[in-house]
Design a protein around this motif. Structure first.
Motif, PDB file in Angstrom:
ATOM      1  N   UNK A  11       0.832  -1.206   0.000  1.00 50.15           N
ATOM      2  CA  UNK A  11       0.000   0.000   0.000  1.00 50.15           C
ATOM      3  C   UNK A  11       0.869   1.259   0.000  1.00 50.15           C
ATOM      4  N   UNK A  12       1.963   1.209   0.768  1.00 49.92           N
ATOM      5  CA  UNK A  12       2.853   2.373   0.848  1.00 49.92           C
ATOM      6  C   UNK A  12       3.552   2.618  -0.490  1.00 49.92           C
ATOM      7  N   UNK A  13       3.776   1.539  -1.236  1.00 51.19           N
ATOM      8  CA  UNK A  13       4.435   1.694  -2.533  1.00 51.19           C
ATOM      9  C   UNK A  13       3.477   2.148  -3.620  1.00 51.19           C
ATOM     10  N   UNK A  14       2.170   2.058  -3.334  1.00 54.19           N
ATOM     11  CA  UNK A  14       1.180   2.443  -4.331  1.00 54.19           C
ATOM     12  C   UNK A  14       1.032   3.962  -4.367  1.00 54.19           C
ATOM     13  N   UNK A  15       1.119   4.571  -5.533  1.00 52.04           N
ATOM     14  CA  UNK A  15       0.934   6.020  -5.607  1.00 52.04           C
ATOM     15  C   UNK A  15      -0.499   6.389  -5.233  1.00 52.04           C
ATOM     16  N   UNK A  16      -0.724   7.614  -4.723  1.00 50.16           N
ATOM     17  CA  UNK A  16      -2.079   8.024  -4.354  1.00 50.16           C
ATOM     18  C   UNK A  16      -2.992   8.005  -5.568  1.00 50.16           C
ATOM     19  N   UNK A  17      -4.274   7.786  -5.364  1.00 59.58           N
ATOM     20  CA  UNK A  17      -5.204   7.722  -6.488  1.00 59.58           C
ATOM     21  C   UNK A  17      -5.288   9.057  -7.209  1.00 59.58           C
ATOM     22  N   UNK A  18      -5.627   9.019  -8.471  1.00 59.17           N
ATOM     23  CA  UNK A  18      -5.781  10.246  -9.245  1.00 59.17           C
ATOM     24  C   UNK A  18      -6.935  11.063  -8.687  1.00 59.17           C
ATOM     25  N   UNK A  19      -6.952  12.321  -9.056  1.00 59.80           N
ATOM     26  CA  UNK A  19      -7.996  13.203  -8.556  1.00 59.80           C
ATOM     27  C   UNK A  19      -9.368  12.709  -8.992  1.00 59.80           C
ATOM     28  N   UNK A  20     -10.281  12.675  -8.034  1.00 63.95           N
ATOM     29  CA  UNK A  20     -11.644  12.231  -8.330  1.00 63.95           C
ATOM     30  C   UNK A  20     -12.423  13.397  -8.932  1.00 63.95           C
ATOM     31  N   UNK A  21     -13.090  13.201 -10.072  1.00 63.00           N
ATOM     32  CA  UNK A  21     -13.863  14.288 -10.681  1.00 63.00           C
ATOM     33  C   UNK A  21     -14.911  14.832  -9.710  1.00 63.00           C
ATOM     34  N   UNK A  22     -14.973  16.147  -9.586  1.00 67.85           N
ATOM     35  CA  UNK A  22     -15.947  16.761  -8.695  1.00 67.85           C
ATOM     36  C   UNK A  22     -15.464  16.866  -7.268  1.00 67.85           C
ATOM     37  N   UNK A  23     -14.292  16.302  -6.979  1.00 65.32           N
ATOM     38  CA  UNK A  23     -13.754  16.350  -5.626  1.00 65.32           C
ATOM     39  C   UNK A  23     -13.294  17.762  -5.287  1.00 65.32           C
ATOM     40  N   UNK A  24     -13.554  18.190  -4.057  1.00 63.17           N
ATOM     41  CA  UNK A  24     -13.101  19.514  -3.635  1.00 63.17           C
ATOM     42  C   UNK A  24     -11.586  19.503  -3.483  1.00 63.17           C
ATOM     43  N   UNK A  25     -10.946  20.498  -4.043  1.00 59.60           N
ATOM     44  CA  UNK A  25      -9.498  20.585  -3.957  1.00 59.60           C
ATOM     45  C   UNK A  25      -9.129  21.388  -2.717  1.00 59.60           C
ATOM     46  N   UNK A  26      -8.723  20.682  -1.658  1.00 58.08           N
ATOM     47  CA  UNK A  26      -8.446  21.358  -0.391  1.00 58.08           C
ATOM     48  C   UNK A  26      -6.957  21.584  -0.175  1.00 58.08           C
ATOM     49  N   UNK A  27      -6.148  21.188  -1.124  1.00 54.29           N
ATOM     50  CA  UNK A  27      -4.719  21.373  -0.938  1.00 54.29           C
ATOM     51  C   UNK A  27      -4.335  22.820  -1.223  1.00 54.29           C
ATOM     52  N   UNK A  28      -3.353  23.341  -0.479  1.00 56.93           N
ATOM     53  CA  UNK A  28      -3.000  24.757  -0.591  1.00 56.93           C
ATOM     54  C   UNK A  28      -2.132  25.083  -1.800  1.00 56.93           C
ATOM     55  N   UNK A  29      -2.604  24.748  -2.977  1.00 59.71           N
ATOM     56  CA  UNK A  29      -1.831  25.136  -4.158  1.00 59.71           C
ATOM     57  C   UNK A  29      -2.702  25.929  -5.127  1.00 59.71           C
ATOM     58  N   UNK A  30      -3.520  26.820  -4.554  1.00 57.97           N
ATOM     59  CA  UNK A  30      -4.409  27.621  -5.378  1.00 57.97           C
ATOM     60  C   UNK A  30      -3.642  28.598  -6.262  1.00 57.97           C
TER      61      UNK A  30
END
Ligand SMILES: [Zn+2]
Length: 83
Positions: A11-30
């Motif tokens: 699981x740790x070696x698995x990259x994070x899932x791609x962005x889910x369509x419609x998902x709120x973007x809460x990461x601070x890279x606006x």
């Protein structure tokens, strides 16, 4: 080897899932220029150069989430003229 540990490692070696369509973007890279296409042009209102964020109140405050409407319009005009 313990199977549960293997699974955890997998699981740790698995990259994070791609962005889910419609998902709120809460990461601070606006401020990522990709999120504000108008950053590609200079701002007629505050004089910001391409790639720089717009500023308000004489440059004392950075507009992190949007740009001046004139800049968006300028970007639209340029996009239209180059295509
Ligand atoms: Zn501006």
């Amino acid at each position: 080897m313990i199977p549960a540990l293997d699974r955890t490692r997998a699981l740790l070696d698995t990259p994070p899932p791609a962005t889910i369509p419609g998902q709120l973007d809460l990461e601070p890279h606006m401020t990522d220029p990709a999120t504000i296409p108008a950053l590609a042009v200079a701002c007629p209102s505050c004089g910001s150069t391409p790639g720089q964020l717009c500023t308000s109140h004489g440059g004392s405050r950075t507009r992190r989430n949007d740009v001046h409407q004139t800049r968006t319009a300028a970007h639209h005009a340029q996009t239209r003229s180059t295509q």
